[in-house]
Design an enzyme around this catalytic site. Structure first.
Site, PDB file in Angstrom:
ATOM      1  N   ALA A   1       4.491   0.344  -5.226  1.00 53.57           N
ATOM      2  CA  ALA A   1       4.701  -1.094  -5.857  1.00 53.57           C
ATOM      3  C   ALA A   1       4.994  -0.500  -7.445  1.00 53.57           C
ATOM      4  O   ALA A   1       4.052   0.109  -7.994  1.00 53.57           O
ATOM      5  CB  ALA A   1       3.637  -2.034  -5.823  1.00 53.57           C
TER       6      ALA A   1
ATOM      7  N   GLU B   1       0.822  -1.177  -0.065  1.00 55.39           N
ATOM      8  CA  GLU B   1       0.072  -0.060   0.012  1.00 55.39           C
ATOM      9  C   GLU B   1       0.939   1.409  -0.026  1.00 55.39           C
ATOM     10  O   GLU B   1       1.829   1.468   0.856  1.00 55.39           O
ATOM     11  CB  GLU B   1      -1.104   0.007   1.212  1.00 55.39           C
ATOM     12  CG  GLU B   1      -1.666   1.305   1.389  1.00 55.39           C
ATOM     13  CD  GLU B   1      -2.623   1.531   0.128  1.00 55.39           C
ATOM     14  OE1 GLU B   1      -3.353   0.742  -0.553  1.00 55.39           O
ATOM     15  OE2 GLU B   1      -2.476   2.724  -0.271  1.00 55.39           O
TER      16      GLU B   1
ATOM     17  N   HIS C   1     -47.116  -1.223   7.495  1.00 61.05           N
ATOM     18  CA  HIS C   1     -47.863  -0.014   7.541  1.00 61.05           C
ATOM     19  C   HIS C   1     -47.589   0.779   8.915  1.00 61.05           C
ATOM     20  O   HIS C   1     -47.613  -0.149  10.009  1.00 61.05           O
ATOM     21  CB  HIS C   1     -49.273   0.020   7.335  1.00 61.05           C
ATOM     22  CG  HIS C   1     -50.078   0.962   7.167  1.00 61.05           C
ATOM     23  ND1 HIS C   1     -49.921   1.783   6.076  1.00 61.05           N
ATOM     24  CD2 HIS C   1     -50.874   1.567   8.110  1.00 61.05           C
ATOM     25  CE1 HIS C   1     -50.750   2.866   6.408  1.00 61.05           C
ATOM     26  NE2 HIS C   1     -51.334   2.987   7.396  1.00 61.05           N
TER      27      HIS C   1
HETATM   28  P1  FAD Z   1      -9.356   1.485  -3.611  1.00 60.92           P
HETATM   29  O1  FAD Z   1     -10.141   1.259  -2.531  1.00 60.92           O
HETATM   30  O2  FAD Z   1      -9.152   2.829  -4.365  1.00 60.92           O
HETATM   31  O3  FAD Z   1      -7.948   0.943  -3.108  1.00 60.92           O
HETATM   32  C1  FAD Z   1      -6.710   1.070  -4.130  1.00 60.92           C
HETATM   33  C2  FAD Z   1      -5.576   1.158  -3.304  1.00 60.92           C
HETATM   34  O4  FAD Z   1      -4.309   0.734  -4.159  1.00 60.92           O
HETATM   35  C3  FAD Z   1      -5.340   2.549  -2.545  1.00 60.92           C
HETATM   36  O5  FAD Z   1      -5.352   2.515  -1.264  1.00 60.92           O
HETATM   37  C4  FAD Z   1      -4.089   3.135  -3.231  1.00 60.92           C
HETATM   38  O6  FAD Z   1      -3.163   3.927  -2.289  1.00 60.92           O
HETATM   39  C5  FAD Z   1      -3.165   1.790  -3.465  1.00 60.92           C
HETATM   40  N1  FAD Z   1      -2.286   1.971  -4.654  1.00 60.92           N
HETATM   41  C6  FAD Z   1      -2.328   2.439  -5.931  1.00 60.92           C
HETATM   42  N2  FAD Z   1      -1.316   2.228  -6.673  1.00 60.92           N
HETATM   43  C7  FAD Z   1      -0.636   1.747  -5.751  1.00 60.92           C
HETATM   44  C8  FAD Z   1       0.965   1.382  -5.972  1.00 60.92           C
HETATM   45  N3  FAD Z   1       1.510   1.443  -7.010  1.00 60.92           N
HETATM   46  N4  FAD Z   1       1.372   0.569  -4.734  1.00 60.92           N
HETATM   47  C9  FAD Z   1       0.710   0.358  -3.622  1.00 60.92           C
HETATM   48  N5  FAD Z   1      -0.351   0.714  -3.510  1.00 60.92           N
HETATM   49  C10 FAD Z   1      -1.065   1.519  -4.648  1.00 60.92           C
HETATM   50  N6  FAD Z   1     -18.692   3.045  -3.672  1.00 60.92           N
HETATM   51  C11 FAD Z   1     -19.623   2.583  -2.817  1.00 60.92           C
HETATM   52  O7  FAD Z   1     -20.085   1.186  -2.897  1.00 60.92           O
HETATM   53  N7  FAD Z   1     -20.628   3.379  -2.191  1.00 60.92           N
HETATM   54  C12 FAD Z   1     -20.549   4.793  -2.094  1.00 60.92           C
HETATM   55  O8  FAD Z   1     -21.306   5.289  -1.273  1.00 60.92           O
HETATM   56  C13 FAD Z   1     -19.371   5.122  -2.641  1.00 60.92           C
HETATM   57  N8  FAD Z   1     -19.040   6.612  -2.468  1.00 60.92           N
HETATM   58  C14 FAD Z   1     -17.831   6.904  -2.855  1.00 60.92           C
HETATM   59  C15 FAD Z   1     -17.681   8.320  -2.732  1.00 60.92           C
HETATM   60  C16 FAD Z   1     -16.480   8.917  -3.409  1.00 60.92           C
HETATM   61  C17 FAD Z   1     -16.142  10.444  -2.962  1.00 60.92           C
HETATM   62  C18 FAD Z   1     -15.409   8.139  -4.064  1.00 60.92           C
HETATM   63  C19 FAD Z   1     -14.150   8.684  -4.599  1.00 60.92           C
HETATM   64  C20 FAD Z   1     -15.920   6.899  -4.417  1.00 60.92           C
HETATM   65  C21 FAD Z   1     -16.848   6.110  -3.797  1.00 60.92           C
HETATM   66  N9  FAD Z   1     -17.309   4.819  -3.871  1.00 60.92           N
HETATM   67  C22 FAD Z   1     -18.392   4.398  -3.326  1.00 60.92           C
HETATM   68  C23 FAD Z   1     -16.368   4.108  -4.871  1.00 60.92           C
HETATM   69  C24 FAD Z   1     -15.438   3.212  -3.960  1.00 60.92           C
HETATM   70  O9  FAD Z   1     -14.608   3.927  -2.967  1.00 60.92           O
HETATM   71  C25 FAD Z   1     -14.546   2.579  -4.802  1.00 60.92           C
HETATM   72  O10 FAD Z   1     -15.474   1.502  -5.790  1.00 60.92           O
HETATM   73  C26 FAD Z   1     -13.534   1.194  -4.076  1.00 60.92           C
HETATM   74  O11 FAD Z   1     -12.913   2.015  -3.051  1.00 60.92           O
HETATM   75  C27 FAD Z   1     -12.894   0.489  -4.965  1.00 60.92           C
HETATM   76  O12 FAD Z   1     -11.948  -0.602  -4.184  1.00 60.92           O
HETATM   77  P2  FAD Z   1     -10.699  -0.865  -4.906  1.00 60.92           P
HETATM   78  O13 FAD Z   1     -10.330  -1.745  -3.801  1.00 60.92           O
HETATM   79  O14 FAD Z   1     -10.849  -1.265  -6.179  1.00 60.92           O
HETATM   80  O15 FAD Z   1      -9.557   0.492  -4.889  1.00 60.92           O
END
Ligand code: FAD
Length: 452
Positions: free
Chosen positions: A114, A34, A434
């Site tokens: 990474a 991370e 209801h």
């Molecule tokens: P992420 O949670 O983004 O995690 C990816 C991680 O990888 C991050 O911590 C990042 O730092 C890390 N990373 C990236 N590149 C590297 C690298 N090269 N090396 C090491 N680490 C790295 N979804 C819902 O279901 N309900 C909601 O109400 C909702 N509200 C949202 C509101 C906002 C403002 C936003 C921006 C998003 C919202 N979402 C919501 C979407 C949701 O947050 C994402 O769909 C979800 O977090 C995706 O998960 P993920 O594991 O794919 O990526």
């Protein structure tokens, strides 16, 4: 120094944490890398802080409604610094829980950025990690170059870290993030103008929700500018100037860039393993979440399909079960419920009426459109709208759409029935509870129209 793992995960967000812990539970040796804070977008700068700000915003409506129910209140006043301090404490607490969960699951957390160096090889600082299987769960980030000059404007990341709210703001965009922040900023006392390209906000949602969402924003006092996106944004005297096509140049102390999100693939080293991101920067995957490179998988927002936390989590767990649990399975994304936490909220499961009509489906459309008891009592104007799309043959309920108080809670429960293939006859057989708003979903007798 070199370390070898069964599974190496890039990104400790929703998907990466879920996949790591499930794989470790199956006995795999797992590390997750991370670059920022553990918990990812959802916990640190997405769903959680956004909803905490939405709760703060909702009190504005509650104070107003309270008067109609006989309460006398002083002049309410919102202090953003107090909210910001409480939010920071809460995200710290949640991040600690995520760290403890990883440690408790025997997943090694590697802190740093990474970069893939070749098949099975990932560099993090001066460490070279080796893995049998590589999972890319690096998420997405706000697009910061959609309009010339927009790079200096805040995105949802920065907005959620504000300690002082501006007096007025332009929000650019009309997706769920734009609408949520427009709606809650307005309730917190900010004068909001919403600029967006299409005629209606919320592209991809059912037309009947889109028109009502626009009407609800307008009724709340938000200035809507459909079909109007600035050509450029200039910065002068502490103001952001929106250069519009009709040569007007309105100025705002604050502009929220909600013009979209881009998968985090730049600088990952994908070229070293032969993966080419698509035009939007996303990693293409098949139904088993495999990329074009052997033993490399991708889940969640970096694949840019259904960008929601529960989807990333479900994919992470399915992948771990498939690789290490002896139970190969895929995730069905054909029916995913989702919400827009604007005020009043929108929630939906299943295709839109237009999508079903375009597919040639024969449908019966059921609707309810009413002023809820709470609003009627106080002379409020906020309405509630519900729609069920039902297969004309067989009566299967294909979709439910709603805008109104508690829509996300109601649609989440209905999603179980709709995923299970419930028919309209089964909805009709359900005895109503209801007085609720949700009971209208089992009291829709005659279709308002037939399609196809
Ligand atoms: P992420 O949670 O983004 O995690 C990816 C991680 O990888 C991050 O911590 C990042 O730092 C890390 N990373 C990236 N590149 C590297 C690298 N090269 N090396 C090491 N680490 C790295 N979804 C819902 O279901 N309900 C909601 O109400 C909702 N509200 C949202 C509101 C906002 C403002 C936003 C921006 C998003 C919202 N979402 C919501 C979407 C949701 O947050 C994402 O769909 C979800 O977090 C995706 O998960 P993920 O594991 O794919 O990526």
């Amino acid at each position: 120094m070199s370390d070898t793992y069964d599974l190496l995960v890039i990104g400790a967000g929703s998907g990466g944490v879920a996949a790591s812990r499930r794989a470790a539970a199956h006995g795999a040796k797992v590390a997750v890398v991370e670059a920022s804070r553990v918990g990812g977008t959802c916990v640190i700068r997405g769903c959680v802080p956004k909803k905490l700000l939405m709760y703060a915003a909702q009190f504005r409506d509650a104070f107003h409604e309270a008067a109609g129910f006989g309460w006398s209140l002083g002049q309410p006043h919102f202090e953003m610094p107090r909210w910001a301090a409480a939010k920071a404490a809460e995200t710290d607490r949640l991040e600690q829980i995520y760290r403890q969960m990883l440690a408790g699951s025997k997943v090694e957390l590697v802190e740093g950025r990474a970069c893939i160096e070749g098949p099975g090889r990932v560099r993090v600082g001066d460490r070279l990690l080796q893995a049998r299987h590589l999972l890319i769960a690096s998420g997405a980030q706000p697009v910061r170059d959609s309009i010339p000059g927009i790079e200096g404007c805040a995105t949802s990341d920065e907005l959620l870290d504000l300690h002082v709210l501006p007096a007025s703001a332009a929000v650019i965009g009309s997706g769920f993030i734009a609408l949520e922040f427009a709606s809650l900023l307005q309730r917190l006392g900010v004068r909001v103008s919403l600029f967006y390209r299409a005629g209606l906000p919320l592209r991809g949602f059912d037309e009947d929700l889109r028109t009502r969402a626009a009407a609800a924003l307008q009724a709340a006092g938000i200035e809507l500018h459909p079909g109007c996106v600035p050509r450029a944004i200039q910065h002068a005297d502490g103001q952001r100037l929106l250069v519009l096509d009709d040569e007007r140049v309105p100025g705002f102390p604050f502009v929220l860039n909600a013009t979209g999100r881009r998968p985090n693939t730049a600088g990952l080293g994908l070229e070293t393993i032969g993966i080419t991101p698509d035009a939007r920067g996303a990693i293409p995957v098949d139904a088993q979440l495999r990329t074009s490179a052997a033993n490399v998988y991708a889940i969640g927002d970096v694949t840019h399909r259904v960008n929601l936390t529960p989807v990333a989590i479900a994919e992470g767990r399915a992948l771990a079960d498939s690789l290490f649990g002896g139970a190969p399975r895929s995730v069905d994304l054909s029916l995913v419920a989702s919400a827009v936490f604007m005020l009043p909220p929108v929630a939906t499961i299943g295709p839109t009426e237009a999508e079903l009509a375009a597919s040639g489906a024969k449908l019966a459309v059921f609707e309810a459109d009413f002023r809820p008891m709470k609003q009627a009592f106080i002379g409020g104007t906020e309405r509630c709208y519900m729609k069920l799309l039902v297969d004309a043959a067989g009566g299967r309920v294909r979709a439910a759409h709603m805008i109104g108080a508690d829509a996300p809670e109601i649609i989440q429960s209905l999603a179980v029935a709709i995923t299970a293939g419930a028919t309209k006859a089964q909805f009709d057989r359900t005895i109503a509870m209801h007085p609720t708003a949700a009971e209208e979903f089992v009291l829709m007798r005659e279709p308002v129209r037939r399609v196809g």
